[in-house]
Scaffold this active site. Structure first.
Site, PDB file in Angstrom:
ATOM      1  CG  HIS A  44      -5.896   0.488-107.350  1.00 17.30           C
ATOM      2  ND1 HIS A  44      -5.720   0.024-105.942  1.00 17.30           N
ATOM      3  CD2 HIS A  44      -6.266  -0.266-108.238  1.00 17.30           C
ATOM      4  CE1 HIS A  44      -6.046  -1.129-105.998  1.00 17.30           C
ATOM      5  NE2 HIS A  44      -5.870  -1.178-107.929  1.00 17.30           N
ATOM      6  NE  ARG A  69      -9.057   0.911-111.546  1.00 18.97           N
ATOM      7  CZ  ARG A  69      -7.948   0.435-111.667  1.00 18.97           C
ATOM      8  NH1 ARG A  69      -8.068  -0.269-112.498  1.00 18.97           N
ATOM      9  NH2 ARG A  69      -6.927   1.191-110.727  1.00 18.97           N
ATOM     10  CG  ASP A  83     -28.213   7.458-111.704  1.00 19.57           C
ATOM     11  OD1 ASP A  83     -29.179   7.093-112.763  1.00 19.57           O
ATOM     12  OD2 ASP A  83     -28.746   6.962-110.211  1.00 19.57           O
ATOM     13  CD  GLU A 148      -7.088  -5.921-113.568  1.00 18.78           C
ATOM     14  OE1 GLU A 148      -6.157  -4.819-113.077  1.00 18.78           O
ATOM     15  OE2 GLU A 148      -8.376  -5.555-112.827  1.00 18.78           O
ATOM     16  CG  ASP A 174      -3.402  -5.946-111.248  1.00 21.35           C
ATOM     17  OD1 ASP A 174      -3.781  -6.663-109.626  1.00 21.35           O
ATOM     18  OD2 ASP A 174      -4.471  -5.311-110.973  1.00 21.35           O
TER      19      ASP A 174
END
Length: 254
Positions: A44, A69, A83, A148, A174
């Protein structure tokens, strides 16, 4: 690495917050503020994968461990930010054990997963530290799956038991939306879901996490046994500070 996985395994409570502005400057400010960890949000947040690199660079000299996230459990998304040097991955809306295993598969090199090998990347010191990074990755990279959905509540024990799933992280907005009680965090069904998640994690020797925005809620969740705690976000800090100051200045004008 800031040893987040080891510290959680030892039962330590780790305090963190979200980074959703995509800014290396706010990442650095927050990283120097005393948090144990921060979450760079690609689901988000305003930033892109390119912005993640700059935020990781800004956080490196701070005490805050960096988790990213990703927007999905696709291995390529997970590989890329690992990485770059992320210490852990959070994956939203994991519905079932199969999806949780997909997350873990992207986290770790064979034989523990299917992460692609690239030596000339930031995480390995551009190949200088690859042997050490490879040897330690299984014990240092933190795997966080978000609880969620209604479906995952029926599979909590199975998900928690998966090797490589280190944290069951509750997404209150959520989860309450899925339960049909959006924002009602005192609702009996929401409290029940919290307790079920904590119980499943503890049974498997894993940690539980949660995000909230009112610091007064800290004790409530900590007393439940939640040890990976996030409160607030860089965007919230900026907005709250700006609104507060503007309101004070406006009062002087009247």
């Amino acid at each position: 690495m800031k040893n987040l996985k080891k510290r959680l395994k030892q039962g330590e409570t780790l305090n963190g917050c979200w980074l959703n502005l995509g800014s290396s400057l706010t990442a650095e400010i927050v990283g120097q503020s005393g948090f144990d960890w921060v979450l760079i949000d690609l689901e988000h947040g305003a930033g892109s994968e390119k912005d993640v690199l700059y935020q990781l660079q800004a956080l490196e000299h701070t005490a805050a461990g960096a988790i990213v996230r990703v927007e999905s459990a696709e291995s390529q998304r997970i590989h890329r930010v690992l990485d770059m040097g992320a210490e852990g991955i959070m994956c939203p809306k994991v519905h079932n054990p199969e999806e949780a295993r997909k997350v873990v598969n992207g986290l770790h090199y064979p034989p523990h997963g299917g992460r692609g090998v690239a030596k000339m990347v930031r995480a390995t010191g551009f190949a200088v530290n690859f042997p050490q990074y490879y040897a330690e990755a299984q014990e240092t990279i933190l795997g966080v799956v978000q609880i969620e959905t209604v479906e995952v509540l029926n599979h909590l024990d199975e998900v928690a038991a998966i090797d490589g799933v280190d944290v069951l992280f509750i997404g209150p907005a959520d989860l309450s939306m899925e339960l049909g009680i959006f924002g009602q965090f005192d609702h009996p069904r929401f409290k029940e879901a919290l307790q079920e998640t904590v119980n499943a994690a503890q049974k498997a020797g894993k940690a539980t996490g949660i995000l909230f925005f009112n610091p007064d809620d800290y004790k409530r969740y900590h007393d439940l046994g939640i040890r990976m705690i996030a409160c607030g976000a860089d965007g919230t800090f900026v907005a709250d500070g700006a609104r507060s100051l503007a309101k004070k200045l406006d009062a002087f004008r009247k």
